[in-house]
Design a protein around this motif. Sequence first.
Motif, PDB file in Angstrom:
ATOM      1  N   ASP A  93     111.977 -15.615 -27.329  1.00  0.00           N
ATOM      2  CA  ASP A  93     111.068 -16.100 -28.367  1.00  0.00           C
ATOM      3  C   ASP A  93     111.652 -17.321 -29.071  1.00  0.00           C
ATOM      4  OD1 ASP A  93     109.335 -13.933 -27.830  1.00  0.00           O
ATOM      5  OD2 ASP A  93     110.444 -12.658 -29.234  1.00  0.00           O
ATOM      6  N   LEU A  94     112.944 -17.256 -29.379  1.00  0.00           N
ATOM      7  CA  LEU A  94     113.600 -18.376 -30.052  1.00  0.00           C
ATOM      8  C   LEU A  94     113.671 -19.603 -29.143  1.00  0.00           C
ATOM      9  CD1 LEU A  94     116.501 -16.469 -31.838  1.00  0.00           C
ATOM     10  CD2 LEU A  94     114.325 -17.203 -32.810  1.00  0.00           C
ATOM     11  N   LEU A  95     113.916 -19.371 -27.865  1.00  0.00           N
ATOM     12  CA  LEU A  95     113.950 -20.484 -26.917  1.00  0.00           C
ATOM     13  C   LEU A  95     112.572 -21.130 -26.778  1.00  0.00           C
ATOM     14  CD1 LEU A  95     116.244 -18.993 -24.151  1.00  0.00           C
ATOM     15  CD2 LEU A  95     116.800 -20.840 -25.746  1.00  0.00           C
ATOM     16  N   PHE A  96     111.518 -20.318 -26.792  1.00  0.00           N
ATOM     17  CA  PHE A  96     110.167 -20.872 -26.720  1.00  0.00           C
ATOM     18  C   PHE A  96     109.867 -21.717 -27.951  1.00  0.00           C
ATOM     19  CE2 PHE A  96     105.662 -20.766 -27.727  1.00  0.00           C
ATOM     20  CZ  PHE A  96     105.152 -21.371 -26.594  1.00  0.00           C
ATOM     21  N   ILE A  97     110.267 -21.256 -29.119  1.00  0.00           N
ATOM     22  CA  ILE A  97     110.041 -22.030 -30.352  1.00  0.00           C
ATOM     23  C   ILE A  97     110.746 -23.372 -30.257  1.00  0.00           C
ATOM     24  CG2 ILE A  97     110.560 -22.121 -32.827  1.00  0.00           C
ATOM     25  CD1 ILE A  97     110.161 -19.034 -32.822  1.00  0.00           C
ATOM     26  N   LYS A  98     111.980 -23.361 -29.778  1.00  0.00           N
ATOM     27  CA  LYS A  98     112.743 -24.607 -29.641  1.00  0.00           C
ATOM     28  C   LYS A  98     112.067 -25.537 -28.631  1.00  0.00           C
ATOM     29  CE  LYS A  98     116.337 -26.921 -30.820  1.00  0.00           C
ATOM     30  NZ  LYS A  98     116.256 -27.627 -32.075  1.00  0.00           N
ATOM     31  N   TYR A  99     111.590 -24.972 -27.518  1.00  0.00           N
ATOM     32  CA  TYR A  99     110.894 -25.759 -26.503  1.00  0.00           C
ATOM     33  C   TYR A  99     109.612 -26.367 -27.067  1.00  0.00           C
ATOM     34  CZ  TYR A  99     108.065 -26.807 -22.397  1.00  0.00           C
ATOM     35  OH  TYR A  99     107.251 -27.414 -21.483  1.00  0.00           O
ATOM     36  N   ALA A 100     108.841 -25.568 -27.788  1.00  0.00           N
ATOM     37  CA  ALA A 100     107.593 -26.065 -28.376  1.00  0.00           C
ATOM     38  C   ALA A 100     107.878 -27.189 -29.371  1.00  0.00           C
ATOM     39  CB  ALA A 100     106.851 -24.923 -29.069  1.00  0.00           C
ATOM     40  N   GLN A 101     108.962 -27.067 -30.115  1.00  0.00           N
ATOM     41  CA  GLN A 101     109.343 -28.111 -31.062  1.00  0.00           C
ATOM     42  C   GLN A 101     109.666 -29.412 -30.319  1.00  0.00           C
ATOM     43  OE1 GLN A 101     113.114 -27.480 -32.979  1.00  0.00           O
ATOM     44  NE2 GLN A 101     112.632 -28.876 -34.654  1.00  0.00           N
ATOM     45  N   THR A 102     110.376 -29.314 -29.208  1.00  0.00           N
ATOM     46  CA  THR A 102     110.737 -30.494 -28.415  1.00  0.00           C
ATOM     47  C   THR A 102     109.494 -31.166 -27.846  1.00  0.00           C
ATOM     48  OG1 THR A 102     112.839 -29.464 -27.828  1.00  0.00           O
ATOM     49  CG2 THR A 102     112.106 -31.284 -26.442  1.00  0.00           C
ATOM     50  N   VAL A 103     108.563 -30.364 -27.311  1.00  0.00           N
ATOM     51  CA  VAL A 103     107.326 -30.915 -26.756  1.00  0.00           C
ATOM     52  C   VAL A 103     106.503 -31.577 -27.855  1.00  0.00           C
ATOM     53  CG1 VAL A 103     105.119 -30.320 -25.663  1.00  0.00           C
ATOM     54  CG2 VAL A 103     107.250 -29.327 -24.812  1.00  0.00           C
ATOM     55  N   PHE A 104     106.424 -30.941 -29.017  1.00  0.00           N
ATOM     56  CA  PHE A 104     105.666 -31.506 -30.127  1.00  0.00           C
ATOM     57  C   PHE A 104     106.245 -32.856 -30.540  1.00  0.00           C
ATOM     58  CE2 PHE A 104     104.807 -32.204 -34.614  1.00  0.00           C
ATOM     59  CZ  PHE A 104     103.433 -32.041 -34.642  1.00  0.00           C
ATOM     60  N   LYS A 105     107.564 -32.930 -30.655  1.00  0.00           N
ATOM     61  CA  LYS A 105     108.196 -34.195 -31.056  1.00  0.00           C
ATOM     62  C   LYS A 105     107.993 -35.280 -30.004  1.00  0.00           C
ATOM     63  CE  LYS A 105     111.736 -32.493 -34.167  1.00  0.00           C
ATOM     64  NZ  LYS A 105     113.176 -32.406 -34.433  1.00  0.00           N
ATOM     65  N   MET A 106     107.924 -34.885 -28.739  1.00  0.00           N
ATOM     66  CA  MET A 106     107.735 -35.854 -27.665  1.00  0.00           C
ATOM     67  C   MET A 106     106.376 -36.542 -27.793  1.00  0.00           C
ATOM     68  SD  MET A 106     108.019 -35.310 -23.509  1.00  0.00           S
ATOM     69  CE  MET A 106     107.391 -33.672 -23.656  1.00  0.00           C
ATOM     70  N   ASP A 111     104.505 -36.613 -30.658  1.00  0.00           N
ATOM     71  CA  ASP A 111     104.279 -37.074 -32.034  1.00  0.00           C
ATOM     72  C   ASP A 111     105.205 -38.251 -32.334  1.00  0.00           C
ATOM     73  OD1 ASP A 111     103.173 -37.055 -34.615  1.00  0.00           O
ATOM     74  OD2 ASP A 111     104.836 -35.833 -35.357  1.00  0.00           O
ATOM     75  N   LYS A 112     105.042 -39.307 -31.547  1.00  0.00           N
ATOM     76  CA  LYS A 112     105.953 -40.451 -31.658  1.00  0.00           C
ATOM     77  C   LYS A 112     105.841 -41.213 -32.971  1.00  0.00           C
ATOM     78  CE  LYS A 112     106.362 -40.858 -26.764  1.00  0.00           C
ATOM     79  NZ  LYS A 112     106.436 -41.634 -25.592  1.00  0.00           N
ATOM     80  N   ASP A 113     104.680 -41.132 -33.616  1.00  0.00           N
ATOM     81  CA  ASP A 113     104.530 -41.847 -34.886  1.00  0.00           C
ATOM     82  C   ASP A 113     104.835 -40.956 -36.088  1.00  0.00           C
ATOM     83  OD1 ASP A 113     102.359 -40.208 -34.791  1.00  0.00           O
ATOM     84  OD2 ASP A 113     100.875 -41.760 -35.226  1.00  0.00           O
ATOM     85  N   ASN A 114     105.315 -39.735 -35.841  1.00  0.00           N
ATOM     86  CA  ASN A 114     105.671 -38.765 -36.905  1.00  0.00           C
ATOM     87  C   ASN A 114     104.515 -38.468 -37.859  1.00  0.00           C
ATOM     88  OD1 ASN A 114     108.288 -38.449 -35.940  1.00  0.00           O
ATOM     89  ND2 ASN A 114     109.016 -40.223 -37.100  1.00  0.00           N
ATOM     90  N   SER A 115     103.305 -38.413 -37.339  1.00  0.00           N
ATOM     91  CA  SER A 115     102.152 -38.139 -38.186  1.00  0.00           C
ATOM     92  C   SER A 115     101.823 -36.651 -38.273  1.00  0.00           C
ATOM     93  CB  SER A 115     100.941 -38.898 -37.665  1.00  0.00           C
ATOM     94  OG  SER A 115     100.597 -38.421 -36.369  1.00  0.00           O
ATOM     95  N   ASN A 116     102.534 -35.837 -37.478  1.00  0.00           N
ATOM     96  CA  ASN A 116     102.296 -34.403 -37.402  1.00  0.00           C
ATOM     97  C   ASN A 116     100.895 -34.103 -36.930  1.00  0.00           C
ATOM     98  OD1 ASN A 116     104.873 -33.656 -38.129  1.00  0.00           O
ATOM     99  ND2 ASN A 116     104.387 -33.759 -40.315  1.00  0.00           N
TER     100      ASN A 116
END
Length: 104
Positions: free
Chosen positions: A84-97, A99-104
């Motif tokens: 579960d923790l690894l999935f959260i970390k993976y989802a965070q990495t994909v989201f940041k990839m 969200d290049k303009d940091n607009s969330n």
Amino acid sequence: LTLLQRFAPVEKAMTGEALEALKAAATAESLAMEETEKDGESTAEGIESKVEIQVPATAESTASSKQMTFRSEEAVKENVLEADLLFIKYAQTVFKMYDKDNSN
């Protein structure tokens, strides 16, 4: 990030006696799995009733103890696994990839 901190693994000192208890529990679990498969049962209830883990409590860390990583008490209580923790970390990495303009 809050969940990762909340359920982060903790390190505990383990003595030789406690390590032997964990090995014995793992062996008992393996034997219970084999027995359950032979009986044709496929439920986890049969396994859980046969395996009882008892790790001696260690009040102080000794020179012969080793540091091991375990799930935190809160992670055990909330049934949060490492996957579960690894999935959260993976989802965070994909989201940041994406969200290049940091607009969330």
